[in-house]
Design a protein around this motif. Structure first.
Motif, PDB file in Angstrom:
ATOM      1  N   HIS A 109      -7.242  -6.022 -10.716  1.00 48.52           N
ATOM      2  CA  HIS A 109      -8.055  -4.970 -11.307  1.00 48.52           C
ATOM      3  C   HIS A 109      -7.625  -3.628 -10.738  1.00 48.52           C
ATOM      4  O   HIS A 109      -8.311  -3.030  -9.920  1.00 48.52           O
ATOM      5  N   THR A 110      -6.455  -3.189 -11.160  1.00 51.19           N
ATOM      6  CA  THR A 110      -5.978  -1.870 -10.758  1.00 51.19           C
ATOM      7  C   THR A 110      -6.017  -0.968 -11.977  1.00 51.19           C
ATOM      8  O   THR A 110      -5.917  -1.417 -13.113  1.00 51.19           O
ATOM      9  N   GLY A 111      -6.150   0.305 -11.741  1.00 51.31           N
ATOM     10  CA  GLY A 111      -6.181   1.247 -12.854  1.00 51.31           C
ATOM     11  C   GLY A 111      -4.812   1.497 -13.442  1.00 51.31           C
ATOM     12  O   GLY A 111      -4.685   1.905 -14.590  1.00 51.31           O
ATOM     13  N   PHE A 112      -3.764   1.217 -12.668  1.00 53.80           N
ATOM     14  CA  PHE A 112      -2.420   1.519 -13.122  1.00 53.80           C
ATOM     15  C   PHE A 112      -1.428   0.618 -12.407  1.00 53.80           C
ATOM     16  O   PHE A 112      -1.525   0.380 -11.213  1.00 53.80           O
TER      17      PHE A 112
ATOM     18  N   GLY B 292      15.494  -7.734 -12.226  1.00 54.19           N
ATOM     19  CA  GLY B 292      15.511  -6.620 -11.286  1.00 54.19           C
ATOM     20  C   GLY B 292      14.279  -5.750 -11.296  1.00 54.19           C
ATOM     21  O   GLY B 292      14.239  -4.716 -10.638  1.00 54.19           O
ATOM     22  N   ALA B 293      13.249  -6.134 -12.037  1.00 50.68           N
ATOM     23  CA  ALA B 293      12.040  -5.310 -12.131  1.00 50.68           C
ATOM     24  C   ALA B 293      11.248  -5.338 -10.826  1.00 50.68           C
ATOM     25  O   ALA B 293      11.221  -6.331 -10.114  1.00 50.68           O
ATOM     26  N   LEU B 294      10.596  -4.221 -10.546  1.00 45.51           N
ATOM     27  CA  LEU B 294       9.746  -4.072  -9.368  1.00 45.51           C
ATOM     28  C   LEU B 294       8.333  -3.757  -9.845  1.00 45.51           C
ATOM     29  O   LEU B 294       8.151  -2.853 -10.672  1.00 45.51           O
ATOM     30  N   TRP B 295       7.337  -4.474  -9.349  1.00 44.07           N
ATOM     31  CA  TRP B 295       5.944  -4.244  -9.735  1.00 44.07           C
ATOM     32  C   TRP B 295       5.296  -3.354  -8.688  1.00 44.07           C
ATOM     33  O   TRP B 295       5.257  -3.677  -7.502  1.00 44.07           O
ATOM     34  N   ILE B 296       4.803  -2.202  -9.150  1.00 42.88           N
ATOM     35  CA  ILE B 296       4.189  -1.214  -8.265  1.00 42.88           C
ATOM     36  C   ILE B 296       2.886  -0.756  -8.907  1.00 42.88           C
ATOM     37  O   ILE B 296       2.852  -0.450 -10.099  1.00 42.88           O
ATOM     38  N   THR B 297       1.816  -0.715  -8.114  1.00 41.11           N
ATOM     39  CA  THR B 297       0.520  -0.258  -8.628  1.00 41.11           C
ATOM     40  C   THR B 297       0.145   1.060  -7.972  1.00 41.11           C
ATOM     41  O   THR B 297       0.804   1.525  -7.039  1.00 41.11           O
ATOM     42  N   GLU B 298      -0.956   1.639  -8.466  1.00 36.40           N
ATOM     43  CA  GLU B 298      -1.402   2.905  -7.894  1.00 36.40           C
ATOM     44  C   GLU B 298      -1.811   2.756  -6.428  1.00 36.40           C
ATOM     45  O   GLU B 298      -1.812   3.726  -5.681  1.00 36.40           O
ATOM     46  N   GLN B 299      -2.120   1.539  -6.014  1.00 29.95           N
ATOM     47  CA  GLN B 299      -2.445   1.297  -4.605  1.00 29.95           C
ATOM     48  C   GLN B 299      -1.243   1.653  -3.734  1.00 29.95           C
ATOM     49  O   GLN B 299      -1.393   2.266  -2.683  1.00 29.95           O
TER      50      GLN B 299
END
Length: 195
Positions: free
Chosen positions: A159-162, A114-121
């Protein structure tokens, strides 16, 4: 030879034979996503999964399932249809202290947990999913992957910061064996799954 050297020599002489590492390619082999399994996992963790056909359905569902919400921060203004605080993207995060609901998009969802991957973008402000009282995430069904192995394959070397995996509302049971929702983040998680 001193005692330290004798011990190190004995340890070195007692090492087991080397073994080949297991083949992990089978774990990331293509396989179908179990949508019903994903629903069961997310709901067992306390999330609400709402299937939608179009993103234009989101504002009505927000009013239906999250009544009484006053301040909404939606990364896409069309997901709310009401007033969103001006300048919510600028500042150190304290400008979001009064956010009742944050609506963001996930890059992918993992069916097995059930995990969701979310970046600072997608977030625009890193603290957004943690400071809001409630969190809603928009996820396309084609962005569901079966396992974490598939998720890491898809994320690759971004290559995301977060970036963060979020699975269910924030909760802890450490305090006197009582379940506390919203201890370290949102009290509820609603997933709008675009099918």
């Amino acid at each position: 030879m001193n005692s330290r050297e004798r011990i190190l020599q004995a340890v070195k002489a007692s090492q087991p034979e080397g073994a080949a590492l297991p083949d992990l390619d089978a774990l990331a082999a293509p396989r179908p996503v179990d949508l019903e399994g994903y629903r069961k996992v997310t709901e067992s963790m306390g999330s609400r999964l709402l299937e939608i056909r179009q993103e234009s359905e989101i504002p009505a569902l927000v009013r239906e399932y999250l009544p009484g919400i006053e301040q909404v921060v939606a990364v896409n203004p069309h997901w709310y249809g009401g007033d969103i605080p001006a300048g919510w993207q600028t500042g150190d995060g304290r400008q979001l202290q009064q956010a009742d609901l944050a609506i963001v998009k996930a890059q992918l969802g993992v069916a097995e947990n059930g995990a969701l991957w979310i970046t600072e973008q997608e977030l625009q402000v890193r603290v957004l999913p943690f400071i809001a009282q409630h969190l809603a995430v928009v996820l396309a069904v084609e962005d569901l992957v079966p396992t974490m192995h598939h998720a890491y394959e898809r994320i690759g070397d971004q290559h995301t910061g977060f970036g963060v995996f979020i699975a269910g509302p924030s909760k802890t049971a450490d305090i006197e064996q009582s379940l506390v929702l919203g201890a370290h983040g949102a009290k509820s998680l609603t997933i709008f799954l675009k099918v």
